[in-house]
Design an enzyme around this catalytic site. Structure first.
Site, PDB file in Angstrom:
ATOM      1  N   HIS A 245       0.638  -0.695   0.381  1.00 38.47           N
ATOM      2  CA  HIS A 245       0.082  -0.095   0.047  1.00 38.47           C
ATOM      3  C   HIS A 245       0.732   1.109  -0.088  1.00 38.47           C
ATOM      4  O   HIS A 245       0.166   2.200   0.769  1.00 38.47           O
ATOM      5  CB  HIS A 245      -0.990   0.250   0.976  1.00 38.47           C
ATOM      6  CG  HIS A 245      -2.094  -0.874   1.495  1.00 38.47           C
ATOM      7  ND1 HIS A 245      -3.081  -0.553   1.156  1.00 38.47           N
ATOM      8  CD2 HIS A 245      -1.974  -2.140   1.582  1.00 38.47           C
ATOM      9  CE1 HIS A 245      -4.237  -2.367   1.210  1.00 38.47           C
ATOM     10  NE2 HIS A 245      -3.090  -2.960   1.612  1.00 38.47           N
TER      11      HIS A 245
ATOM     12  N   ASN B  74     -10.642  -2.317   3.062  1.00 34.66           N
ATOM     13  CA  ASN B  74     -10.086  -2.651   1.452  1.00 34.66           C
ATOM     14  C   ASN B  74     -10.764  -2.086   0.480  1.00 34.66           C
ATOM     15  O   ASN B  74     -12.306  -2.617   1.230  1.00 34.66           O
ATOM     16  CB  ASN B  74      -9.396  -3.767   0.900  1.00 34.66           C
ATOM     17  CG  ASN B  74      -7.736  -4.609   1.331  1.00 34.66           C
ATOM     18  OD1 ASN B  74      -7.757  -3.160   1.477  1.00 34.66           O
ATOM     19  ND2 ASN B  74      -7.317  -5.598   1.368  1.00 34.66           N
TER      20      ASN B  74
HETATM   21 FE1  HDD Z   1      -2.291  -4.463   5.717  1.00 34.11          FE
HETATM   22  C1  HDD Z   1      -1.036  -1.901   5.038  1.00 34.11           C
HETATM   23  C2  HDD Z   1      -5.649  -3.675   4.267  1.00 34.11           C
HETATM   24  C3  HDD Z   1      -3.769  -8.214   5.470  1.00 34.11           C
HETATM   25  C4  HDD Z   1       0.496  -5.826   7.232  1.00 34.11           C
HETATM   26  N1  HDD Z   1      -3.139  -2.873   4.491  1.00 34.11           N
HETATM   27  C5  HDD Z   1      -2.000  -1.834   4.906  1.00 34.11           C
HETATM   28  C6  HDD Z   1      -3.261  -0.237   4.295  1.00 34.11           C
HETATM   29  C7  HDD Z   1      -4.080  -1.769   3.932  1.00 34.11           C
HETATM   30  C8  HDD Z   1      -4.382  -2.506   4.277  1.00 34.11           C
HETATM   31  C9  HDD Z   1      -5.411  -0.686   3.602  1.00 34.11           C
HETATM   32  C10 HDD Z   1      -2.663   0.299   4.231  1.00 34.11           C
HETATM   33  C11 HDD Z   1      -2.874   1.560   5.219  1.00 34.11           C
HETATM   34  C12 HDD Z   1      -2.578   3.006   4.858  1.00 34.11           C
HETATM   35  O1  HDD Z   1      -3.401   3.918   4.071  1.00 34.11           O
HETATM   36  O2  HDD Z   1      -0.685   3.777   5.929  1.00 34.11           O
HETATM   37  N2  HDD Z   1      -4.430  -5.613   4.947  1.00 34.11           N
HETATM   38  C13 HDD Z   1      -5.558  -4.717   4.436  1.00 34.11           C
HETATM   39  C14 HDD Z   1      -6.808  -6.011   4.657  1.00 34.11           C
HETATM   40  C15 HDD Z   1      -6.276  -7.025   5.055  1.00 34.11           C
HETATM   41  C16 HDD Z   1      -4.439  -6.714   4.813  1.00 34.11           C
HETATM   42  C17 HDD Z   1      -8.071  -4.954   4.137  1.00 34.11           C
HETATM   43  C18 HDD Z   1      -7.176  -8.201   4.977  1.00 34.11           C
HETATM   44  C19 HDD Z   1      -8.317  -8.068   5.688  1.00 34.11           C
HETATM   45  N3  HDD Z   1      -2.008  -6.459   6.210  1.00 34.11           N
HETATM   46  C20 HDD Z   1      -2.923  -7.326   6.326  1.00 34.11           C
HETATM   47  C21 HDD Z   1      -2.370  -9.042   6.564  1.00 34.11           C
HETATM   48  C22 HDD Z   1      -0.733  -8.428   7.422  1.00 34.11           C
HETATM   49  C23 HDD Z   1      -0.843  -6.827   7.351  1.00 34.11           C
HETATM   50  C24 HDD Z   1      -2.410  -9.846   6.843  1.00 34.11           C
HETATM   51  C25 HDD Z   1       0.678  -9.244   8.073  1.00 34.11           C
HETATM   52  C26 HDD Z   1       0.548 -10.279   8.448  1.00 34.11           C
HETATM   53  N4  HDD Z   1      -0.804  -4.113   5.854  1.00 34.11           N
HETATM   54  C27 HDD Z   1       0.142  -4.548   6.680  1.00 34.11           C
HETATM   55  C28 HDD Z   1       1.834  -3.958   6.772  1.00 34.11           C
HETATM   56  C29 HDD Z   1       1.125  -2.511   6.065  1.00 34.11           C
HETATM   57  C30 HDD Z   1       0.156  -2.902   5.855  1.00 34.11           C
HETATM   58  C31 HDD Z   1       2.660  -4.261   6.689  1.00 34.11           C
HETATM   59  C32 HDD Z   1       1.663  -2.076   5.370  1.00 34.11           C
HETATM   60  C33 HDD Z   1       2.279  -0.393   5.679  1.00 34.11           C
HETATM   61  C34 HDD Z   1       1.768  -0.315   6.598  1.00 34.11           C
HETATM   62  O3  HDD Z   1       0.729  -1.792   7.408  1.00 34.11           O
HETATM   63  O4  HDD Z   1       1.283   0.715   7.504  1.00 34.11           O
HETATM   64  O5  HDD Z   1       1.488  -4.101   8.010  1.00 34.11           O
END
Ligand code: HDD
Length: 723
Positions: free
Chosen positions: A95, A168
């Site tokens: 993202h 999402n």
């Molecule tokens: Fe995630 C970012 C949505 C599963 C680990 N995720 C991130 C963002 C969104 C989502 C919208 C961007 C937020 C922003 O605008 O800063 N992610 C989802 C959705 C998921 C999902 C809807 C399933 C239900 N994500 C998910 C899992 C993991 C992560 C299972 C880790 C085990 N996601 C992350 C992250 C991020 C992230 C690596 C990257 C940057 C951040 O968090 O801030 O931690």
């Protein structure tokens, strides 16, 4: 100001801001807080170093003689270059590409029966919001209109603390257990050897993973549907995806899924348009959002909840904890409870949109986590990743600070800003400062839920159903959406080079729908294996964007290109412009030059020229006529292409005056009846083209608005026109 006064100022900044904010209208709380940290240079301000020394020369570095070597002694030069060298922070692991805006949330329907959260019960509140939309796979500089899932992360700055719904635009996820997230993202991101392709799932590794993890089938059906290429961030549904828990004042727990329903409906680009926009305007989505907010056309969404009582969790064919499943609205209706409006663009991208640090663990009393196996891993991951992006004190960054008071015994760490006075930084202490808060006074108490079982690396038995909802999704699509889906899958798999990857997906697709698999296979010259899980024929009336029950059709917020050449008919133009504006449409004038002479002899400044935009920038186009040599100008290939491309992209078109005959004879010969261009009737419409041979009457305008509201002219025959 003395250093001591400055420090006292800093130590109390957050507290003072909160105190001040309490007295003003609530929606302004976050704005006032951010303003307290904001500075704007004016011509009255002196340029200084970071530490306040006024700078006498910033364009030429210090040298030993005019043509001599540069001297290290120039501290301003070193500070300037060094600050620049460290400007970037790590982009988000996923993202990374995103855009954010401020707004408000107003509750209209309290839900005390489900939750004691004040933000979900107090209708007098207007809660400040920050929302960030994103793509998933691309880097921070990638293009907006790639095929991808869109992130839809909303922060509520509630009076009880920050609450983040990090969702999402697709209601389900690729995987069921957070441990698989690392593999999923490695597979989808550019392949590790050559770092290609950028911001695309159309490559071997992504489809290899999807094929080997058939739980991802449901989500890739959404991803390769029109949902993967939204028309606008303003026209997307949002979903919390995970199952959360609501807790009421009696401690009764219910499972909940969060929904965002856009007032402008849920609409998509067509693939050819999306591909072109990636080059023509890589910022298409963020520009669209900024422009709409600047124009006062504030996007809004209704917050909806689907609720399942805790004791009913086993009553469904799906597991309520499985994030690869929706809760069909036929079984669990969505209840709409409040409205989010985005009404203020950021002042600075980096400090607001880049530094906002969403965490799924940010919840407030009345909301809790379920045992959804994707959710607990997320709770760990977000907090952890913010520490590496922003440091352990990321909560002190202005955009991340809550609007309520913050006081804890956490201390130190890199870049700590707050200066705590007093002797204690532990609990219990002889001052009872700060003191823990009982639940009845607002302290967060984790809700009581039974836990049992043996330690085991396994998932509940219903998690093993990977196809029934993928089938339901495909069965629910309209014929045109099915055509798009076949093409999308042919594209995605066509970009794979390994035949075993293509074959495995085709075999899995058979379990969604055999006919779909065969059609996709035709482009790959491959034959899918027969289904092992035949299509059971279930569908839902809420999923299609063309004829689904959730869809909204409105011309409001749409962009229309009004094309004019030298000598255009101003009398015809002005009422159309006014009528479109009155309908909430955002009109943009496109001329052959920046300023176009009208029939009134005046120069009219346009928004674009034929060089600076393409038909893809608009939802609909209108070409005006004029007098004299006007027809000659319409012979330009560029403007003929506008009409052909808009026609092939199934957009509403309107033509006036000489442009009517020109459209029928030059742009799209053979597609219209012979009198289409000449019939004097107001509102003469054929194939989604509105003809106004003289002035544009009210019926023509309303016919045009009606076509725009329908989003596309789906029944237009486009076979003979190349886009
Ligand atoms: Fe995630 C970012 C949505 C599963 C680990 N995720 C991130 C963002 C969104 C989502 C919208 C961007 C937020 C922003 O605008 O800063 N992610 C989802 C959705 C998921 C999902 C809807 C399933 C239900 N994500 C998910 C899992 C993991 C992560 C299972 C880790 C085990 N996601 C992350 C992250 C991020 C992230 C690596 C990257 C940057 C951040 O968090 O801030 O931690």
């Amino acid at each position: 100001m003395s250093a001591q006064t400055a420090m006292e100022g800093i130590s109390s900044a957050a507290g003072t801001v909160y105190e001040a904010a309490k007295d003003v209208v609530r929606p302004n709380e976050k704005k006032r807080q951010l303003d307290a940290f904001t500075s704007e240079a004016t011509s009255k301000d002196a340029l200084t170093t970071y530490f306040g020394t006024k700078v006498q020369e910033t364009d030429i570095s210090l040298k030993a003689g005019e043509r001599g070597p540069t001297l290290l002694e120039d501290f301003h030069n070193r500070e300037k270059i060094s600050a620049f060298d460290h400007e970037r922070i790590p982009e988000r692991v996923v993202h990374a590409r995103g855009v954010g805006a401020h707004g408000t949330f107003k509750l209209h329907t309290p839900i005390p029966q489900y939750s004691k959260a004040e933000v979900l019960n107090d209708t007098s509140r207007s809660t400040p919001i920050f929302t960030r939309f994103s793509t998933v796979a691309g880097s921070r500089g990638s293009a907006d209109t790639v095929r991808d899932v869109r992130g839809f992360a909303v922060r509520f700055y509630t009076e009880e603390g920050n609450w983040d719904i990090v969702g999402n635009n697709i209601p389900v996820f690729f995987i069921q257990d957070a441990i698989k997230f690392v593999d999923l993202i490695h597979a989808v991101k550019p392949e590790p050897d050559k770092e290609m392709p950028q911001a695309q799932s159309a490559h071997d590794n992504a489809w290899d993973f999807f094929g080997l993890r058939s739980e991802s089938t449901h989500m890739f059906m959404w991803h390769t549907s029109d949902r993967g290429i939204p028309r606008s961030l303003r026209m997307m549904q949002g979903f919390g995806v995970n199952t959360f828990v609501l807790v009421n004042a009696e401690g009764v727990r219910s499972f909940v899924k969060f929904h965002w329903e856009p007032k402008l409906g849920t609409h998509s680009l067509v693939w050819d348009e999306a591909l072109k926009l990636n080059g023509q305007d890589p910022d298409f989505h963020r520009r669209d959002l900024y422009d709409a907010i600047d124009a006062g056309s504030y996007p809004t969404w209704e917050l909806g909840i689907q609720v399942i009582a805790e004791e009913d969790e086993d009553k469904f064919s799906f597991d309520v904890l499985d994030a690869t499943k929706i809760w069909p609205e036929e079984l669990v209706p969505v209840q709409y409870i409040g409205t989010m409006e985005l009404n203020r663009n950021v002042d600075e991208y980096f400090t607001e949109t880049e530094q906002v640090a969403f965490c799924t663990q940010h919840i407030v009393p009345g909301i809790d986590f379920s045992n959804d196996p994707l959710l607990q891993g997320r709770n760990f991951s977000y907090f952890d990743t913010q520490i590496s992006r922003l440091g352990v004190n990321f909560s002190e960054v202005p955009i991340n600070q809550p609007v309520c008071p913050v006081m804890s015994n956490n201390r130190d760490g890199a870049l700590r800003r707050k200066i705590h006075k007093g002797k204690v930084n532990y609990h219990p202490n002889r001052f009872d400062a700060p003191h823990a808060v009982p639940e009845e006074q607002g302290g967060y108490a984790h809700s009581k839920a039974p836990v049992g079982g043996v330690k085991i690396k396994a998932l509940g038995p219903k998690f093993a159903d990977h196809y029934s909802q993928a089938q339901m999704f495909y069965n629910s699509m309209s014929p045109v959406e099915k055509i798009h889906q076949v093409s999308a899958l042919q594209f995605e798999l066509g970009k794979c080079e390994d035949e075993s990857v293509q074959q495995r997906i085709l075999d899995n697709l058979s379990n969604v729908d055999e006919e779909l698999a065969i059609k996709v296979g035709e482009a790959l010259s491959l034959t899918p294996a027969p289904a092992t899980v035949p299509n059971a024929g279930h569908s839902s009336a809420f999923l299609s964007q063309v004829n689904g029950k959730r869809q909204t059709f409105t011309a409001e917020g749409r962009k229309v290109g009004l094309y004019v050449c030298e000598g255009f008919d101003v009398k015809a133009f002005l009422p159309v412009y006014a009528a479109l504006k009155a309908a909430g449409v955002i009109p943009a004038v496109v001329g052959t030059r920046q300023k176009t002479k009208g029939s009134d002899g005046m120069l009219h400044k346009g928004d674009f020229t034929l060089e600076t935009c393409r038909s893809t920038h608009f939802d609909a186009v209108m070409i005006f006529g004029g007098s004299g040599e006007y027809e000659k100008q319409l012979k330009l290939g560029r403007i003929i292409h506008v009409v052909r491309e808009a026609y092939a992209h199934q957009k509403a078109i309107s033509v006036q005056g000489q442009a009517c005959k020109w459209l029928v004879e030059t742009c799209l010969p053979g597609l219209f009846s012979s009198d289409a261009a000449t019939s004097a009737a107001d509102s003469n419409t054929e194939n989604g083209v509105v003809f106004s041979p003289t002035l544009v009457g009210p019926k023509s305008i309303s016919a045009f608005l009606g076509l725009i509201a329908n989003h596309r002219v789906w029944d237009r025959d486009i076979e003979s026109v190349a886009a």
